[in-house]
Each structure stands twice: as structure tokens, then as C-alpha cells.
Design an enzyme around this catalytic site. Structure first.
Site, PDB file in Angstrom:
ATOM      1  N   HIS A 371      57.762  26.074  56.329  1.00  0.00           N
ATOM      2  CA  HIS A 371      56.645  27.011  56.478  1.00  0.00           C
ATOM      3  C   HIS A 371      55.472  26.734  55.552  1.00  0.00           C
ATOM      4  O   HIS A 371      54.518  27.514  55.532  1.00  0.00           O
ATOM      5  CB  HIS A 371      57.100  28.451  56.234  1.00  0.00           C
ATOM      6  CG  HIS A 371      58.044  28.982  57.253  1.00  0.00           C
ATOM      7  ND1 HIS A 371      57.635  29.650  58.388  1.00  0.00           N
ATOM      8  CD2 HIS A 371      59.391  28.937  57.326  1.00  0.00           C
ATOM      9  CE1 HIS A 371      58.692  30.005  59.094  1.00  0.00           C
ATOM     10  NE2 HIS A 371      59.773  29.578  58.473  1.00  0.00           N
ATOM     11  N   LYS A 562      45.718  39.674  54.320  1.00  0.00           N
ATOM     12  CA  LYS A 562      46.772  38.675  54.167  1.00  0.00           C
ATOM     13  C   LYS A 562      47.092  38.599  52.681  1.00  0.00           C
ATOM     14  O   LYS A 562      46.359  39.179  51.863  1.00  0.00           O
ATOM     15  CB  LYS A 562      46.326  37.310  54.694  1.00  0.00           C
ATOM     16  CG  LYS A 562      44.957  36.862  54.170  1.00  0.00           C
ATOM     17  CD  LYS A 562      44.502  35.552  54.780  1.00  0.00           C
ATOM     18  CE  LYS A 562      43.974  35.663  56.199  1.00  0.00           C
ATOM     19  NZ  LYS A 562      44.731  34.944  57.189  1.00  0.00           N
ATOM     20  N   ARG A 563      48.145  37.906  52.292  1.00  0.00           N
ATOM     21  CA  ARG A 563      48.417  37.717  50.870  1.00  0.00           C
ATOM     22  C   ARG A 563      47.195  37.112  50.173  1.00  0.00           C
ATOM     23  O   ARG A 563      46.456  36.326  50.776  1.00  0.00           O
ATOM     24  CB  ARG A 563      49.640  36.803  50.683  1.00  0.00           C
ATOM     25  CG  ARG A 563      50.964  37.496  50.941  1.00  0.00           C
ATOM     26  CD  ARG A 563      51.196  38.669  50.011  1.00  0.00           C
ATOM     27  NE  ARG A 563      51.464  38.240  48.663  1.00  0.00           N
ATOM     28  CZ  ARG A 563      52.680  38.156  48.130  1.00  0.00           C
ATOM     29  NH1 ARG A 563      53.748  38.494  48.844  1.00  0.00           N
ATOM     30  NH2 ARG A 563      52.851  37.757  46.888  1.00  0.00           N
ATOM     31  N   LYS A 568      43.704  30.619  50.849  1.00  0.00           N
ATOM     32  CA  LYS A 568      43.241  31.442  51.968  1.00  0.00           C
ATOM     33  C   LYS A 568      41.762  31.821  51.825  1.00  0.00           C
ATOM     34  O   LYS A 568      41.147  32.316  52.754  1.00  0.00           O
ATOM     35  CB  LYS A 568      44.107  32.695  52.087  1.00  0.00           C
ATOM     36  CG  LYS A 568      45.564  32.408  52.468  1.00  0.00           C
ATOM     37  CD  LYS A 568      46.405  33.680  52.480  1.00  0.00           C
ATOM     38  CE  LYS A 568      47.887  33.437  52.677  1.00  0.00           C
ATOM     39  NZ  LYS A 568      48.267  33.148  54.074  1.00  0.00           N
ATOM     40  N   THR A 670      49.818  34.028  61.438  1.00  0.00           N
ATOM     41  CA  THR A 670      50.237  34.830  62.586  1.00  0.00           C
ATOM     42  C   THR A 670      49.306  36.037  62.698  1.00  0.00           C
ATOM     43  O   THR A 670      49.131  36.586  63.783  1.00  0.00           O
ATOM     44  CB  THR A 670      51.702  35.301  62.449  1.00  0.00           C
ATOM     45  OG1 THR A 670      51.913  35.775  61.112  1.00  0.00           O
ATOM     46  CG2 THR A 670      52.658  34.157  62.717  1.00  0.00           C
ATOM     47  N   LYS A 674      47.456  38.141  65.944  1.00  0.00           N
ATOM     48  CA  LYS A 674      47.435  39.591  66.143  1.00  0.00           C
ATOM     49  C   LYS A 674      46.012  40.079  66.400  1.00  0.00           C
ATOM     50  O   LYS A 674      45.780  40.920  67.271  1.00  0.00           O
ATOM     51  CB  LYS A 674      48.031  40.292  64.916  1.00  0.00           C
ATOM     52  CG  LYS A 674      49.533  40.002  64.749  1.00  0.00           C
ATOM     53  CD  LYS A 674      50.075  40.338  63.364  1.00  0.00           C
ATOM     54  CE  LYS A 674      51.445  39.675  63.169  1.00  0.00           C
ATOM     55  NZ  LYS A 674      51.881  39.652  61.760  1.00  0.00           N
TER      56      LYS A 674
HETATM   57  C1  26V Z   1      58.024  30.733  49.205  1.00  0.00           C
HETATM   58  C2  26V Z   1      58.677  30.970  48.020  1.00  0.00           C
HETATM   59  C3  26V Z   1      58.723  29.914  47.013  1.00  0.00           C
HETATM   60  C4  26V Z   1      59.894  30.090  46.088  1.00  0.00           C
HETATM   61  C5  26V Z   1      59.977  31.483  45.548  1.00  0.00           C
HETATM   62  C6  26V Z   1      60.041  32.538  46.624  1.00  0.00           C
HETATM   63  C7  26V Z   1      59.262  32.213  47.829  1.00  0.00           C
HETATM   64  C8  26V Z   1      59.178  33.180  48.815  1.00  0.00           C
HETATM   65  C9  26V Z   1      58.528  32.925  49.981  1.00  0.00           C
HETATM   66  C10 26V Z   1      57.942  31.707  50.167  1.00  0.00           C
HETATM   67  C11 26V Z   1      57.330  31.515  51.492  1.00  0.00           C
HETATM   68  C12 26V Z   1      56.045  30.842  51.536  1.00  0.00           C
HETATM   69  C13 26V Z   1      55.926  30.280  52.896  1.00  0.00           C
HETATM   70  C14 26V Z   1      55.278  31.192  53.923  1.00  0.00           C
HETATM   71  O1  26V Z   1      55.375  32.398  53.950  1.00  0.00           O
HETATM   72  N1  26V Z   1      54.621  30.527  54.804  1.00  0.00           N
HETATM   73  C15 26V Z   1      53.896  31.176  55.877  1.00  0.00           C
HETATM   74  O2  26V Z   1      54.745  31.169  57.017  1.00  0.00           O
HETATM   75  C16 26V Z   1      54.115  31.759  58.134  1.00  0.00           C
HETATM   76  C17 26V Z   1      55.157  31.814  59.233  1.00  0.00           C
HETATM   77  O3  26V Z   1      55.496  30.537  59.645  1.00  0.00           O
HETATM   78  C18 26V Z   1      52.885  30.981  58.515  1.00  0.00           C
HETATM   79  O4  26V Z   1      52.276  31.633  59.594  1.00  0.00           O
HETATM   80  C19 26V Z   1      51.918  30.904  57.338  1.00  0.00           C
HETATM   81  O5  26V Z   1      50.831  30.088  57.657  1.00  0.00           O
HETATM   82  C20 26V Z   1      52.637  30.355  56.134  1.00  0.00           C
HETATM   83  O6  26V Z   1      51.811  30.429  54.988  1.00  0.00           O
END
Ligand code: 26V
Length: 826
Positions: A371, A562-563, A568, A670, A674
């Protein structure tokens, strides 16, 4: 000691067993709600609180899902169909009530029943707390996937952690983010069922004992994982999926005997300590911290899930021969990657399966979605830490690595650097396990989440692996559930669509293309605009309520939610706001298109820059909103505590959707889907799924600007110098200077120096390089907004073009191409 309460009951199989089939009429619902208030909640008209009424309503609708839920489980068990298990650290489901009411088909009747009982239905709906068990995109995607699995009738379930504390609540105090704990279950969780009979021991620490070629893992500290199940209803109750979340409980005997009686209190404290593993969601999706508790969480839920999956399989199979024909396990990013060594451990150590056979099974069972390409978010774990906490798993990873590197060496005997590059262990400095490589090695399919992202994935982070196994890599463009994100969130537009093309678009989103001919229909355009205005009114009221800011529904609602992340580029949006403010002051009598710029999003608690941007947005908002010379021409709003339920109010009201990440950084997005589905026009970069949205709605109906991925790379390679843009663009220079001088923070003029300095000295995300095109494109937005019918025409064409972005399409592609799982219900 075995808990006899939890063994299957005997002697009841042939006894008469009749339970009431519930009707869905208003009268029946009225009786149900009253019944549940008295029999489940234990209250009556005199004593019921609003929470009691809400729970009575929860139970009345939940009761109506049970029949289908039991049937879904029974049919998938009896048919012995292949099932998919979606392993995810996060499920960002939000509220469940309205969705359940709509799925069961009793929304209007339940509202009427409540009214007849004297309860305020809309107020009740708004009392439900969000289940915020996720950070953002990744967790929300998992929630949409469960909805789609239930709607398409796919056998399978989600596995995750039942965090006591979800994503923190965001307060804005004096313009700055303050985090408050989200104890989301304080009033109970009416949707879940505890299943104590599904409890598993999860081991930590200890040491390994080698006995011949057998390894035993002993002297461990154990914790019990107990299952809690929630039903996820599909559209029209096609089927009901299960989300199984694990809670940590201290083992019954633990260490109690290790303490003498005098230490009873301390012994109980130690038990509590072990339960911390499911306490809190990590609120940081930007950096990998290598924190021990996080690794414990990952192993905790993965181990419990795999034990549960094998138990279920073994109920109807005598050997593991068919495991890969019956089980598909999906890794939602690398967070569940320990599932790989855990399945190896269970098969080899616990069930005496031979190593090569076990590994062959793993490679057929696992698949993995990446992701993010951002290096800071790619998980690695220090070898030291893993060796201390999970010695058996580290040994398995080393053994897998040795075999893998030997194979690579056989295929490419002259490429020594290749071995170093693809090794599961990063040997630079402190040695670390590369979780993404482990996931790739174990998976028969690895996918990205948009066409561009999947392409970049094989060209960058997994280039070596794509050379080894080109066929494993593929794309699955994300999607969203049209039930929550259109039908539920936007009743005015849904009703309008229903009136023109019928109601079945909820299940077959491609039908929206039937709206295309209506884009030129003046009557439809004005009905469409009326729906938008209704949504804008609702949002304007909410903005006034939460921030005190009064905004006009005649203004263009320009939204970025968004975050908070540097990539971003909320800051680029803000540079436009400040530029516009300057120009309004310079040309107060020009024919300005009034704008309301809305921001929302949480910053990771330790993310200094993201938090400073929140403060800057709020400081700019304070100045602009109070400047009499500006009036309605410009308003700036930061909506606190952005979350799923708030998104459901904001998105339908947007005219303009800001999707402005530096090209190549946003894996998919996503939110972009929406907004377009709800009739907003997008201003965006050539990034993530924006590209596919543009291709589907038509390039003439979207505002694309900025450097593209290859241009970003070229610019950086040629030695990017942001100052060049600053020196040559008067508006840009004034904008940055104003911020740097403290025009928005007179009480502390230097407050934003870290922002302006970073912009001028490094500007890694190329805001300055994209600024001029962004401003010019915002002017085109204004010009179009001055022509309301043309704006409506293009917005309608956006809605009509969004068919492919249903998560039903996405989930079918996963089922067909990756999991090889077939629907059991239609
Ligand atoms: C990463 C990490 C890194 C380690 C510590 C905890 C933690 C928790 C969550 C994440 C996730 C980051 C990745 C993420 O959310 N990516 C997003 O995924 C969406 C669904 O596929 C996508 O639409 C977004 O563009 C993307 O940023």
C-alpha cells in the site's frame, strides 16, 4: 484446566428448536424495539436513556441479520468451499447502524417505528460511536472489502485486533492538534459476540530446544487470544461476512504460583500487563518505529488467526494435503507478514509436516498487497528484537532466507550484489528483517493498488523480485462500497438517481453510465444542483456547530480531507488560499467566485511538520475569516476529528475534491473515488487512481495539473532548486514571505519558519515546482463554477463514469485472479 463451559453441548441435536422469524413491518419493528428495550437492555419507558433506546434499536436490526449470518456460516461449512482470510491490523468500519438498516431494508420503517415510540430517530443515529480501528486508507479499504465480500457472497472472513482504544480523537485547542484517547466501547459494543470457545495461546520469548531435527519452543510467556465476532451485512442481505477480532486475556494460571501469597496483588498486576497487547491502535501510518509492543500486536493476531484457520480446516479434513485448495490467506500490507513463519512453525513443529511440503503450501496460500512505496513506512524489524520475542520465527526466517539465497545464486551465479539486495536480512548497520521481502517470497501473487502504483512497485522497491518472478506481480485498483459512500451518505443524490435509472446501481455500479445522456438535460442538471445544495446546507450547519464559522452555501466548497502528510501537500492547498487572500485584498472589487476551503485530517502524534501545518491552517483561517474586507469571498475551515462518520457528511457536500499529492507518492487514494462518485470535480495530479478516474470520467471533466512521475524524477535528478521558483514568481514569493513574516501569527512571527525554510531549502515534495500550474488550474475552476450548468454537466459525467470504482469489482478481481474463491450466494 479445561473450561467445561466451552465444550460443545451434547444431547440437544434432535430436540425441538424453534425460534421466532422476525417480520419487517413498522408494527413488528415497534414491538421488536420495545421488546429489546425491556428484555435485552433491561429498561422501560420511565427509565430509558438515549443510549438505551439506541441499543434497543441496534438489537432490533441485529436480530434481523442473524438468520442470514447463521446461514452464511452453515452453507460455507457444508459446501466445504475454499475460503479467503483477510488479515489486517486495521478495519476502519465507522458506524454500523444505518448500514445495517439499509442492508436489511428496514431504514424507513425503523424510523417510523421509532417516531411512533416517541424516539428521535435521527438523533439516535448520530449517537453511535465510530469504530475507528484504523489509521486511514488501508483500514478503510479493509472495511469496504468486507462489505463487498458479503454483497458478492464470497466465503471468507476478516481477522484483526479488537483494540480497546481506536484512533485518537482530535481536539483543536488554540489552533493545535491535541490527542485524546478513544475509548470507543465505554458504553458497550452491541454488535459483537464474544466467542470464548475460540481462544488460543500465543507464545512470546522463551528459548529453543533442538531435539534431533525437531525444534521445541519452551519457557515462553503466554497470552490468550479470545475471539469476538461481528457480522457485516451485504447489500439486501445477500450474505453476512464475519469480522473476527482478537482480545488479549492473561492466561488463567499465569505466574500466580510463581508469586507467594503475599505478592497476590503484584501477581494480578503482572496478568494485567500481558493484556496490553490489544490495548491501543498505533496512530502512526508514516514512520516505522520498531516498537516492541507493535511487534507483539502483529504476532498476537497472526498467531491466533492461523491457529483458528487450521482448527477450522482440520474439522473437516484429515491431512494438510488439501490446505491450499481450501484456504487463501491475504496479507493486508506487511503488518501480518509473521503469518508466514507462523504457518511454517505450526505445520512443521506442531503438525510434523515436512519442511519442503509446508513451504510449498505456504507459497500457494499467501498473497500480499503493498500500500505504499514510501521508504519510511516499509516495515523492518531489528533481528535482536525478533530473536528475543520470537526466537523460533527468526530461526525460520533465517532458514527460508538461506534456501532462497542459494536458489538466487544458482540462477544468477555472477551477481553477488543481487544476493545482498534481495536478502530477507538487511545487513547495513543494525541487522533487520525486511518484512516486505518476506511477504513477496511467500506469496504467489503480489499486488499494488492502482495501475501507476503497481507499475512503480515493480520498477522500484521490488525490481529485483520482479525479475525473479514476473508473473507474481499484478495490479488491483482499489474501490469503495457504493452502499455507504453514495446510497447511505448522500440520500438526496441517491433518490435522484433512483428516480431516473432505478435502484440496482447499488449492486452494479456500472449502471451509472445510464446517467450520461442526462448530463445535458437541463431539468436533471437543476435537480442535481438542488441535491448538492441540500448536502451543502447540512455541512454548513455542521461547520457552524463545530467551529462557529458561518459559510455560504453559494460559495464553492473546496475540500481536502485525509491524513496530514507532507506528500499529500495540504500545504500547497494552503499556499493557494494565502495567494487568493492577497489577491482579494489587492482587487477587492473583482468578480470573485466565493470559496469555502475545508480541511480535515489527523497528524501522527510525533509528526512535527504535519502538526505545524494544522496550526498554520488554523492561523490562516483565523485571520482570513475575521477580515471584513474578505467577507464571503473566502472562508477557511479546519474540521476537527476527521473520521468515517464525518466523511459521510463532508464528501456529499463538496464541489471540488483536492487530490494533489506529488506524482508517484499516493499509492491509490480512495477518497478521490468517494468525491467523484458524489458529484464533485477533482483538481489533482497525475498520481495513484486519479489517473484511472481521469480516464473513466474523461480528461475534459477533471482538472489535472503539475509534474508527472517521470518529470518529478527528472527534476530531482537535475538538482531541484526551489528558490528558483520563489525568485521568479511574484505571487509565490509574496505568499511565502507573508507566512514567514508572521502575517498569520503576529504574536509569534517566527512560528512557521520551519515550514518556510524547508520550502525554500529542500522542498522534497516539489510544492514550489507545481505552484504556478496549481494556481492557474484553480483559476480554471473558478471560470467553470461561473457557468453552473456546465459545472453540473461535468459533475454528472463524473458520477456516470465511476462504475469501475466499486469495491465489488475490486473484490471480484481478487477472488478470480488471486484467491480462486467462488461466490456461494448471488
Ligand atoms: C503503515 C505503518 C507503518 C508502520 C507502523 C504502523 C503503520 C500503520 C499503517 C501503515 C499504512 C500506510 C499505508 C497506507 O495506508 N496506504 C494507503 O493505502 C490506501 C489503500 O490502498 C491507498 O489508497 C493510499 O493511497 C495509501 O496511502
Amino acid at each position: 484446566m479445561p473450561n467445561t463451559l466451552l465444550t460443545p453441548a451434547t444431547g440437544t441435536a434432535t430436540a425441538p428448536f424453534e425460534y421466532e422469524q422476525l417480520e419487517n413491518s413498522v408494527a413488528a419493528l415497534r414491538v421488536s424495539i420495545a421488546n429489546r428495550l425491556v428484555y435485552a437492555v433491561g429498561k422501560d419507558l420511565r427509565s430509558a436513556t438515549r443510549r438505551d433506546w439506541l441499543f434497543a434499536l441496534f438489537h432490533a436490526v441485529r436480530d434481523r441479520m442473524m438468520h442470514k449470518w447463521r446461514e452464511t456460516l452453515a452453507v460455507s461449512q457444508d459446501s466445504d468451499a475454499k475460503r479467503v482470510y483477510y488479515l489486517s491490523m486495521e478495519f476502519l468500519t465507522g458506524r454500523a447502524l444505518t448500514n445495517a438498516l439499509l442492508s436489511v431494508g428496514i431504514y424507513d420503517d425503523a424510523r417510523e417505528a421509532c417516531t411512533q415510540l416517541g424516539a428521535d430517530f435521527d438523533a439516535l443515529i448520530d449517537l453511535e460511536t465510530d469504530a475507528g480501528l484504523g489509521n486511514g486508507g488501508l483500514g478503510r479499504l479493509a472495511a469496504c472489502f468486507l462489505d463487498s465480500m458479503a454483497t458478492v457472497g464470497l466465503p471468507g472472513m476478516g481477522y484483526g485486533i479488537r483494540y480497546d482504544f481506536g484512533m485518537f480523537a482530535q481536539k483543536i485547542v488554540d489552533g493545535r492538534q491535541v490527542e485524546e484517547p478513544d475509548y470507543w466501547m465505554v458504553n458497550g459494543n452491541p454488535w459483537e459476540f464474544m466467542r470464548p470457545e475460540f481462544s488460543y495461546e500465543v507464545q512470546f520469548g522463551g528459548r529453543l530446544v533442538q531435539e534431533g531435527d525437531h525444534v521445541r519452543w519452551v519457557d515462553t510467556d503466554d497470552v490468550i487470544a479470545t475471539a469476538y465476532d461481528t457480522g457485516v451485512p451485504g447489500h439486501e442481505l445477500t450474505s453476512v461476512s464475519t469480522l473476527r477480532l482478537w482480545t488479549a486475556r492473561a492466561t488463567s494460571g499465569i505466574n500466580l504460583d510463581a508469586f507467594n501469597k503475599g505478592d497476590y496483588m503484584r501477581a494480578v498486576e503482572a496478568k494485567n500487563e500481558s493484556e496490553n497487547v490489544s490495548r491501543v491502535l498505533y496512530p502512526d501510518d508514516s514512520t516505522e518505529h520498531g516498537k516492541e509492543l507493535r511487534l507483539r500486536q502483529e504476532y498476537f493476531f497472526v498467531s491466533a488467526s492461523l491457529q483458528d484457520i487450521l482448527r477450522r480446516y482440520l474439522k473437516s479434513h484429515g491431512s494438510f494435503e488439501q490446505l491450499a485448495e481450501k484456504v487463501a490467506i491475504h496479507l493486508n500490507d506487511t503488518h501480518p507478514a509473521l503469518a508466514v513463519p507462523e504457518l511454517m512453525r505450526l505445520l512443521v513443529d506442531e503438525y510434523q509436516v515436512e519442511w519442503d511440503a509446508a513451504w510449498a503450501l505456504c507459497q500457494r496460500i499467501f498473497s500480499y498487497t503493498n500500500h505504499t512505496l514510501m521508504s519510511e513506512a516499509l516495515e523492518t524489524w531489528p533481528v535482536d528484537l525478533m530473536g528475543r520475542l520470537l526466537p523460533r520465527h527468526l530461526r525460520i526466517i533465517y532458514d527460508l532466507n538461506a534456501r532462497f539465497l542459494a536458489e538466487v545464486h544458482d540462477r544468477f551465479p555472477n551477481e553477488n550484489d543481487l544476493l545482498r539486495r534481495v536478502s530477507l536480512i538487511d545487513e547495513h548497520g543494525q541487522r533487520r528483517v525486511r518484512m516486505a521481502y518476506l511477504s513477496v517470497l511467500a506469496s504467489h501473487k503480489i499486488n499494488g493498488v492502482s495501475a501507476l502504483h503497481s507499475d512503480l512497485m515493480v520498477k522500484t522497491i521490488f525490481a529485483d523480485f520482479a525479475r525473479l518472478w514476473p508473473d507474481r506481480f499484478n495490479n488491483k485498483t482499489n474501490g469503495i462500497t457504493p452502499r455507504r459512500w453514495l446510497s447511505q451518505a448522500n440520500r438526496p443524490l441517491s433518490a435522484l438517481i433512483d428516480a431516473r435509472i432505478g435502484t440496482t446501481w447499488r449492486r452494479n455500479l456500472d449502471e451509472l453510465k445510464q446517467l450520461r445522456p442526462l448530463a445535458d438535460d437541463a431539468e436533471f442538471q437543476s435537480a442535481f444542483r438542488l441535491a448538492k445544495t441540500q448536502n451543502k446546507k447540512r455541512l454548513a450547519e455542521r461547520i457552524a456547530q463545530e467551529t462557529g464559522i458561518v459559510v455560504s452555501t453559494d460559495s464553492l466548497f473546496d475540500v481536502q480531507i485525509k491524513r496530514m502528510h507532507e506528500y499529500k501537500r495540504q500545504l500547497l492547498n494552503l499556499l493557494h488560499v494565502v495567494t487568493r487572500y492577497q489577491q482579494i485584498l489587492a482587487h477587492p472589487n473583482a468578480n470573485w467566485v466565493p470559496r469555502t476551503v475545508v480541511f480535515g485530517g489527523k497528524a501522527a502524534s510525533a509528526y512535527y511538520m504535519a502538526k505545524l501545518v494544522i496550526k498554520l491552517i488554523n492561523d490562516v483561517a483565523r485571520v482570513v475569516n475575521h477580515d471584513k474586507r474578505v467577507g464571503d469571498k473566502l472562508k477557511v475551515v479546519f474540521m476537527p476529528n476527521y473520521r468515517v462518520s464525518l466523511a459521510e457528511v463532508i464528501i456529499p457536500a463538496a464541489d471540488l475534491s483536492e487530490q494533489i499529492s506529488t506524482a508517484g507518492t499516493e499509492a491509490s487514494g480512495t477518497g478521490n473515488m468517494k468525491f467523484a462518485l458524489n458529484g464533485a470535480l477533482t483538481i489533482g495530479t497525475w498520481d495513484g487512481a486519479n489517473i484511472e478516474i481521469a480516464e473513466n470520467v474523461g480528461l475534459e471533466n477533471i482538472f489535472i495539473f503539475g509534474h508527472r512521475t517521470e518529470q518529478v524524477a527528472a527534476l530531482r535528478a537535475s538538482g531541484y532548486n526551489p528558490r528558483r521558483y520563489y525568485d521568479h514568481n511574484y505571487d509565490l514569493k509574496t505568499t511565502i514571505d507573508r507566512i514567514a513574516e508572521g502575517a498569520f501569527s503576529p504574536e509569534e512571527p517566527n512560528r512557521f519558519h520551519d515550514i518556510t525554510r524547508t520550502l525554500l531549502e529542500s522542498d522534497y515534495y516539489l510544492l514550489l515546482a507545481d505552484y504556478a500550474d496549481y494556481i492557474a488550474t484553480q483559476q480554471k475552476v473558478d471560470e467553470l463554477y461561473r457557468r453552473p450548468n456546465e459545472w453540473a454537466r461535468q459533475a454528472i459525467l463524473n458520477v456516470a463514469g465511476m462504475g469501475m470504482f466499486s469495491s465489488d469489482r475490486t473484490i471480484r478481481e481478487y477472488a478470480d485472479d488471486i484467491w480462486k474463491v467462488k461466490p456461494l450466494f448471488q
